[in-house]
Design a protein around this motif. Structure first.
Motif, PDB file in Angstrom:
ATOM      1  N   TRP A 113       0.820  -1.203   0.000  1.00 28.08           N
ATOM      2  CA  TRP A 113       0.000   0.000   0.000  1.00 28.08           C
ATOM      3  C   TRP A 113       0.858   1.259   0.000  1.00 28.08           C
ATOM      4  CZ3 TRP A 113      -4.320   2.251  -1.128  1.00 28.08           C
ATOM      5  CH2 TRP A 113      -4.532   3.535  -0.659  1.00 28.08           C
ATOM      6  N   ASN A 114       1.944   1.251   0.789  1.00 28.09           N
ATOM      7  CA  ASN A 114       2.805   2.427   0.839  1.00 28.09           C
ATOM      8  C   ASN A 114       3.380   2.743  -0.537  1.00 28.09           C
ATOM      9  OD1 ASN A 114       2.470   2.949   3.576  1.00 28.09           O
ATOM     10  ND2 ASN A 114       4.112   1.545   4.166  1.00 28.09           N
ATOM     11  N   GLY A 115       3.730   1.700  -1.295  1.00 27.89           N
ATOM     12  CA  GLY A 115       4.209   1.932  -2.648  1.00 27.89           C
ATOM     13  C   GLY A 115       3.108   2.447  -3.560  1.00 27.89           C
ATOM     14  N   SER A 123       2.147   6.260  -3.294  1.00 31.03           N
ATOM     15  CA  SER A 123       2.989   7.269  -3.938  1.00 31.03           C
ATOM     16  C   SER A 123       2.455   7.677  -5.308  1.00 31.03           C
ATOM     17  CB  SER A 123       4.425   6.748  -4.068  1.00 31.03           C
ATOM     18  OG  SER A 123       4.466   5.634  -4.950  1.00 31.03           O
ATOM     19  N   MET A 124       1.577   6.846  -5.878  1.00 30.72           N
ATOM     20  CA  MET A 124       1.012   7.148  -7.195  1.00 30.72           C
ATOM     21  C   MET A 124      -0.314   7.901  -7.088  1.00 30.72           C
ATOM     22  SD  MET A 124       1.707   3.511  -9.108  1.00 30.72           S
ATOM     23  CE  MET A 124       1.094   4.177 -10.671  1.00 30.72           C
ATOM     24  N   LEU A 125      -0.821   8.061  -5.861  1.00 30.10           N
ATOM     25  CA  LEU A 125      -2.124   8.689  -5.667  1.00 30.10           C
ATOM     26  C   LEU A 125      -1.950  10.141  -5.238  1.00 30.10           C
ATOM     27  CD1 LEU A 125      -3.795   5.718  -3.757  1.00 30.10           C
ATOM     28  CD2 LEU A 125      -3.876   6.208  -6.217  1.00 30.10           C
ATOM     29  N   ASP A 126      -3.063  10.841  -5.024  1.00 24.60           N
ATOM     30  CA  ASP A 126      -2.974  12.227  -4.585  1.00 24.60           C
ATOM     31  C   ASP A 126      -2.464  12.276  -3.145  1.00 24.60           C
ATOM     32  OD1 ASP A 126      -5.299  12.684  -2.527  1.00 24.60           O
ATOM     33  OD2 ASP A 126      -6.190  11.496  -4.137  1.00 24.60           O
ATOM     34  N   PRO A 127      -1.881  13.403  -2.722  1.00 23.77           N
ATOM     35  CA  PRO A 127      -1.227  13.479  -1.405  1.00 23.77           C
ATOM     36  C   PRO A 127      -2.191  13.390  -0.227  1.00 23.77           C
ATOM     37  CG  PRO A 127      -1.266  15.637  -2.464  1.00 23.77           C
ATOM     38  CD  PRO A 127      -1.720  14.647  -3.496  1.00 23.77           C
ATOM     39  N   PHE A 128      -3.497  13.439  -0.485  1.00 23.62           N
ATOM     40  CA  PHE A 128      -4.461  13.416   0.602  1.00 23.62           C
ATOM     41  C   PHE A 128      -5.050  12.025   0.838  1.00 23.62           C
ATOM     42  CE2 PHE A 128      -4.574  17.622  -1.409  1.00 23.62           C
ATOM     43  CZ  PHE A 128      -4.103  18.379  -0.347  1.00 23.62           C
ATOM     44  N   THR A 129      -4.646  11.057   0.017  1.00 18.61           N
ATOM     45  CA  THR A 129      -5.104   9.688   0.193  1.00 18.61           C
ATOM     46  C   THR A 129      -4.141   8.957   1.117  1.00 18.61           C
ATOM     47  OG1 THR A 129      -6.105   9.637  -2.007  1.00 18.61           O
ATOM     48  CG2 THR A 129      -5.632   7.516  -0.971  1.00 18.61           C
ATOM     49  N   ASN A 130      -4.680   8.301   2.137  1.00 16.32           N
ATOM     50  CA  ASN A 130      -3.814   7.618   3.078  1.00 16.32           C
ATOM     51  C   ASN A 130      -4.457   6.316   3.509  1.00 16.32           C
ATOM     52  OD1 ASN A 130      -1.588   7.163   4.667  1.00 16.32           O
ATOM     53  ND2 ASN A 130      -1.813   9.024   5.896  1.00 16.32           N
ATOM     54  N   PHE A 131      -3.644   5.455   4.080  1.00 17.12           N
ATOM     55  CA  PHE A 131      -4.094   4.164   4.590  1.00 17.12           C
ATOM     56  C   PHE A 131      -3.757   4.093   6.074  1.00 17.12           C
ATOM     57  CE2 PHE A 131      -2.696  -0.278   5.546  1.00 17.12           C
ATOM     58  CZ  PHE A 131      -3.958  -0.845   5.568  1.00 17.12           C
ATOM     59  N   ILE A 132      -4.747   3.759   6.898  1.00 18.37           N
ATOM     60  CA  ILE A 132      -4.533   3.667   8.339  1.00 18.37           C
ATOM     61  C   ILE A 132      -4.560   2.202   8.730  1.00 18.37           C
ATOM     62  CG2 ILE A 132      -5.368   4.333  10.622  1.00 18.37           C
ATOM     63  CD1 ILE A 132      -6.792   6.686   9.282  1.00 18.37           C
ATOM     64  N   PRO A 133      -3.403   1.625   9.087  1.00 13.79           N
ATOM     65  CA  PRO A 133      -3.390   0.223   9.524  1.00 13.79           C
ATOM     66  C   PRO A 133      -4.229   0.051  10.788  1.00 13.79           C
ATOM     67  CG  PRO A 133      -1.163   1.041   9.098  1.00 13.79           C
ATOM     68  CD  PRO A 133      -2.067   2.225   9.092  1.00 13.79           C
TER      69      PRO A 133
END
Length: 301
Positions: A69-71, A74-84
């Motif tokens: 997911w971290n990789g 990097s291809m998405l917009d800066p406001f998209t995140n994943f919370i484990p």
């Protein structure tokens, strides 16, 4: 013997595919819809499974999924995140209004965990941590290659304990060292409001679930004291819930004004939020204070 081998294989399959079950469900939906993307999704799920079984260095499927997911992020917009899942409790604590830590809002900029702003009244603010400071070490451990959730875990801890931070600050050649005490941080959206010479002032430090209530109370208080103009201070406000930002913006807008418009990857999908009625402060002269720490939902307002 045959049945025993089958049982072992079943256990392995369950262990390996557990964290990838969401991907497999997505694959099923895409296949059913005839979507060409299912090939890539299936390849990703199979890759996680194979790597989990055959990688030389021991790693869990969860670790591989998070790294994947971290990789991808990097291809998405800066406001998209994943919370484990392991970090979700921190998000919930902050949404509920309190947590134990040093008292900073952080994000990732240029691949480094960066302070958006210290929380008002925290020890981080007292010792002089600033917006834009980059955290490069925690208790002498280099964290420049670690994801934000792991750095957060290292910084968080019981109230009364301390953490040693190495900080890279723009404009300084040397790494700055700070010892910061962990405290119980009580989060308030509106830590201060008041009136001076008929000018109302509201300090809004975050957009949380409680912001609409706190902001409404502050507005009611300064109006009762009599104001002819107003200052809304969003300096150091890193953002938060979009719904809270929309609520605040509506207070100053006439009916049917566009507050927010988003466009998906499918360009024809546009989501627009408009003010639903005339705000009570549409005729109020207003000045808004912002700085480098004002971000995300603050920018909506």
């Amino acid at each position: 013997m045959h049945s025993k081998n089958n049982a072992s294989r079943i256990r392995i399959i369950r262990a390996v595919f557990g964290p990838a079950i969401i991907i497999l469900l997505i694959v099923s939906v895409l296949v059913a819809a005839g979507d060409r993307r299912y090939r890539s999704a299936r390849f990703l799920a199979e890759s996680i499974a194979i790597a989990s079984v055959n990688a030389y260095e021991e790693s869990t499927p969860e670790d591989i999924f998070n790294s994947t997911w971290n990789g991808m992020k990097s291809m998405l917009d800066p406001f998209t995140n994943f919370i484990p899942a392991s970090s979700y409790q921190y998000v919930e604590e902050e949404n509920q209004g309190s947590f134990e830590g040093i008292g900073v809002e952080i994000t990732v900029r240029d691949g480094l965990v960066t302070i958006v702003s210290p929380i008002a009244g925290s020890h981080a603010e007292e010792v002089g941590l600033r917006p834009g400071d980059q955290i490069v070490s925690v208790d002498s451990v280099d964290v420049t290659e670690l994801p934000a959730d792991k750095v957060t875990k290292m910084i968080r801890g019981p109230a009364g304990t301390a953490v040693h931070l190495g900080i890279r600050r723009p404009g300084y050649s040397d790494i700055l060292e700070f010892i910061v005490e962990r405290r119980r941080i009580e989060l308030s959206s509106v830590p201060f409001s008041g009136v001076v010479d008929s000018v109302g002032y509201i300090r809004l430090t975050r957009f949380s679930l409680g912001t609409p209530y706190e902001f409404s109370d502050a507005i009611e208080s300064i109006i009762e004291q009599g104001i002819s103009s107003m200052i809304l201070d969003l300096r150091g406000n890193p953002g938060g819930f979009m719904s809270a930002a929309v609520y605040v913006a509506e207070m100053f807008l006439p009916k049917d004004k566009v507050i927010l418009a988003t466009r998906s990857a499918r360009r024809w999908e546009v989501y627009t939020i408009r003010s639903t009625e005339d705000g009570p402060l549409i005729d109020m002269p207003l000045a808004i204070l912002v700085d480098g720490g004002s971000a995300s939902a603050s920018e909506i307002v």
